[in-house]
Write an enzyme that holds these catalytic residues in place. Structure first.
Site, PDB file in Angstrom:
ATOM      1  N   ASN A  96       0.688  -1.224  -0.024  1.00 47.96           N
ATOM      2  CA  ASN A  96      -0.027  -0.103   0.116  1.00 47.96           C
ATOM      3  C   ASN A  96       0.820   1.150   0.049  1.00 47.96           C
ATOM      4  O   ASN A  96       0.456   2.242  -0.461  1.00 47.96           O
ATOM      5  CB  ASN A  96      -0.931  -0.163   1.200  1.00 47.96           C
ATOM      6  N   ARG A 125       8.776 -11.207  -3.603  1.00 51.16           N
ATOM      7  CA  ARG A 125       9.831 -12.109  -3.298  1.00 51.16           C
ATOM      8  C   ARG A 125       9.904 -12.584  -1.742  1.00 51.16           C
ATOM      9  O   ARG A 125      10.323 -13.865  -1.520  1.00 51.16           O
ATOM     10  CB  ARG A 125      11.015 -11.273  -3.751  1.00 51.16           C
ATOM     11  N   SER A 143      -2.916  -0.036  -6.166  1.00 53.40           N
ATOM     12  CA  SER A 143      -2.552   0.736  -7.450  1.00 53.40           C
ATOM     13  C   SER A 143      -3.542   1.907  -7.678  1.00 53.40           C
ATOM     14  O   SER A 143      -3.576   2.718  -6.447  1.00 53.40           O
ATOM     15  CB  SER A 143      -2.716   0.074  -8.943  1.00 53.40           C
ATOM     16  N   SER A 144      -3.985   2.381  -8.587  1.00 52.42           N
ATOM     17  CA  SER A 144      -4.665   3.714  -9.014  1.00 52.42           C
ATOM     18  C   SER A 144      -5.339   3.486 -10.217  1.00 52.42           C
ATOM     19  O   SER A 144      -5.025   2.942 -10.920  1.00 52.42           O
ATOM     20  CB  SER A 144      -3.803   4.850  -8.609  1.00 52.42           C
ATOM     21  N   TYR A 158       3.664   9.288 -10.946  1.00 50.38           N
ATOM     22  CA  TYR A 158       2.696   8.483 -10.269  1.00 50.38           C
ATOM     23  C   TYR A 158       1.826   7.050 -11.078  1.00 50.38           C
ATOM     24  O   TYR A 158       2.012   6.126 -10.827  1.00 50.38           O
ATOM     25  CB  TYR A 158       1.654   9.425  -9.376  1.00 50.38           C
ATOM     26  N   LYS A 162       2.174   3.083 -11.343  1.00 52.04           N
ATOM     27  CA  LYS A 162       0.998   2.400 -10.768  1.00 52.04           C
ATOM     28  C   LYS A 162       0.639   1.483 -12.049  1.00 52.04           C
ATOM     29  O   LYS A 162       0.105   0.384 -11.705  1.00 52.04           O
ATOM     30  CB  LYS A 162      -0.175   3.416 -10.685  1.00 52.04           C
ATOM     31  N   ILE A 191     -10.258   9.341  -3.319  1.00 50.55           N
ATOM     32  CA  ILE A 191     -10.668   9.189  -2.103  1.00 50.55           C
ATOM     33  C   ILE A 191     -10.400  10.285  -1.100  1.00 50.55           C
ATOM     34  O   ILE A 191      -9.275  10.662  -1.125  1.00 50.55           O
ATOM     35  CB  ILE A 191     -10.110   7.804  -1.761  1.00 50.55           C
TER      36      ILE A 191
END
EC number: 1.1.1.-
Length: 259
Positions: A96, A125, A143-144, A158, A162, A191
């Site tokens: 996140n 990993r 992600s976005s 950004y 993503k 958001i």
């Protein structure tokens, strides 16, 4: 029939778990009686003391935090190992953490790639050997919707980072599926979180935010709990046949709209 998440006793790892959507995810998983290990650059381990008081009697789930920079591979490996040793298992990991750079200078690209992309890669990993032992293994990356389609100009770090996460989700779902590990992405739209960018925009550019709100089919900004609820679903056996997908939590703004 009552749908149950069956997450009681599970161990969930969340990067960037002290604010915004990450904090909301910690709350929701604790409510489902899952134990959480979270990280952030600054951690006091008192972040959720007040929240524990809201949990029903008998819910003993707890969250343990560790302070480090997700851009450090060594720190990720150490955190995953110590978290697994503490509870003896890892069932869910959620990448996140993000610097959320909307700028396009070299330093913004470097840090975004280090955290959004390589932080996700190294977390997977490090955790895979433990996830292979779980009967309900799930990997989720935050992600976005900006990784899915053009958002703004001039170019910034950004969105492309993503988008890289979304591509890696597809690769991982095929590679890890035979090992019983599901891999999915969540792509939030606008958001409104305490301390988040949309709160800042609401203060500095209220007219612009209102314009964007009206472009959203549901005519409102989303809340962090609405994203966290999707994370709980994807982590649970309720989503046992869901992998390699990207769940948009954006009020429908991706449908042919541009900012």
């Amino acid at each position: 029939m009552v749908l149950a998440t069956s997450l009681k006793g599970a161990h969930v790892l969340i990067t960037g778990g002290t604010r915004g959507m990450g904090e909301a995810m910690v709350h929701q998983f604790l409510q489902e009686e899952a134990n959480v290990s979270y990280c952030a650059r600054t951690v006091t381990n008192t972040e959720f003391d007040e929240f524990y008081k809201t949990l029903p009697e008998g819910n003993t789930a707890r969250a343990v935090g560790t302070a480090f920079n997700v851009a450090s591979k060594e720190a990720i490996v150490d955190w995953v190992k110590s978290s697994a040793e503490r509870l003896g298992r890892i069932d869910v990991i959620i990448a996140n953490a993000s610097p959320m750079h909307m700028e396009g200078e070299t330093e913004h690209w470097v840090e975004s790639f280090a955290i959004d992309v390589m932080g996700f890669v190294e977390l997977v990993r490090a955790a895979t050997p433990y996830l292979e032992q779980s009967p309900q293994a799930s990997i989720i990356v935050q992600s976005s919707f900006m990784g899915r389609e053009f958002y703004r100009s001039p170019p910034a770090a950004y969105g492309p980072c993503k988008a890289a996460q979304l591509q890696h989700v597809q690769e991982l779902s095929h590679y890890l599926g035979p090992k019983g590990i599901r891999v999915n992405a969540i792509s939030p739209g606008p958001i409104l979180c305490k301390g988040g960018p949309w709160e800042k925009y609401s203060t500095l550019m209220p007219e612009w935010v209102e314009e964007q709100r009206l472009k959203i089919p549901l005519k409102r900004l989303g809340g962090p709990t609405e994203v966290a609820n999707v994370a709980v679903f994807l982590a649970s056996p309720l989503a046992s046949f869901v992998t390699g997908t990207n769940v948009l939590v954006d009020g429908g703004i991706h449908v042919g709209t541009q900012f």
